[in-house]
Write an enzyme that holds these catalytic residues in place. Structure first.
Site: not given
Length: 292
Positions: A161, A213, A283
């Site tokens: 990520r 998420s 995130e």
């Protein structure tokens, strides 16, 4: 261009205050001009795709918000492989669907990832054990000096990520388009994978408005498991709730504010740190004016 545009209309959590100025970039030309004018006039700017992976402050965003709506793409076949070139605003799940039905494999995992191509490249979006870096070859960017450049995937500093474009770099380098290498498969096999991923998403993820998420998975564990083990499933602050379906999804149950969602994020971080000694890393990115 619109002024004081409510950004709750433009993100998947459906929260957040207004943008000082807002423009929809339906072509790469419009997107480029908007970025260059903002830089020339020293106006802060933010580029958004599908409005996921972000929490926009209730006070809104100062400066210019540019919504990517440039969604052209072209596919060039080379026997058993194909090259896909897609504009930054193209829908990743729509491309996954379309190409799988044509018998091209490589993006099926993304059918449930509500992201535009540009955002997916910036965030190294992923699901089901795959990520954007697996099929990406290179991207066209506008650099900090206003010049267009081609950047290879090996130059993007990809990690979980993460890419070189995230954070401060995102303001200096703007992703315009991306090139992917796909492989030939049968439409039946590719669409079967789509169905499998879609069924898994429906079974494990909530249908209420969310941003996907909320926290990154820590090494060797899952953020959702830790939040659930801390007893926080179903916990509510105002109109925001930690989903009873999946604890790493925080949902807007009808009247949430950005502050409600941030309060839940802080609670989850504190409780998991206290009980397990693990610091959850967001995130989602906090966007806008949080000073109020």
């Amino acid at each position: 261009m619109r002024v004081h545009e409510p950004l709750a209309r433009h993100n998947s959590w459906r929260v957040g205050g207004p943008a000082d100025a807002f423009i929809v970039a339906k072509t790469l030309d419009v997107m480029k001009r908007a970025v260059l004018v903002a830089r020339e006039r020293h106006i802060p700017f933010l580029i958004i795709g599908r409005g996921t992976n972000m929490l926009i402050a209730d006070a809104g965003v100062r400066g210019l918000v540019i919504a990517e709506a440039c969604d052209d793409y072209r596919l060039t076949e080379h026997g058993d492989t194909a090259t896909l070139i897609a504009d930054a605003g193209a829908s990743l799940p729509l491309l996954a669907n379309t190409l799988a039905k044509q018998g091209w494999a490589g993006l099926e995992w993304a059918v449930g990832v509500p992201s535009a191509i540009g955002s997916a490249v910036v965030n190294n979006a992923g699901a089901h054990g795959s990520c954007i870096a697996d099929t990406l070859r290179r991207a066209t960017i506008l650099d900090a000096h206003g010049a267009e450049q081609m950047v290879g995937v090996d130059e993007m500093d990809y990690a979980y990520r993460h890419s070189r474009f995230k954070g401060e770099h995102e303001r200096g380098e703007v992703v315009f388009a991306a090139e992917f290498r796909l492989k030939r498969d049968t439409p039946e096999a590719a669409t079967a994978r789509l169905r499998k991923f879609n069924e898994h998403r429906r079974a494990t993820q909530p249908s209420d408005p969310s941003a996907g998420s909320v926290f990154q998975n820590p090494p060797g564990d899952f953020a959702g498991r830790l939040i659930e083990a801390a007893g926080l499933k179903g916990t509510q602050r105002g109109g925001a709730m930690i989903s009873p379906v999946h604890a790493n999804f925080f949902v807007n149950v009808g009247s949430a504010s950005a502050d409600d969602l941030l309060a839940l994020m802080r609670l989850a971080q504190a409780r998991v740190k206290e009980q397990f000694g693990i610091e959850l890393q967001p995130e989602v990115e906090l966007i806008g004016d949080w000073s109020m």
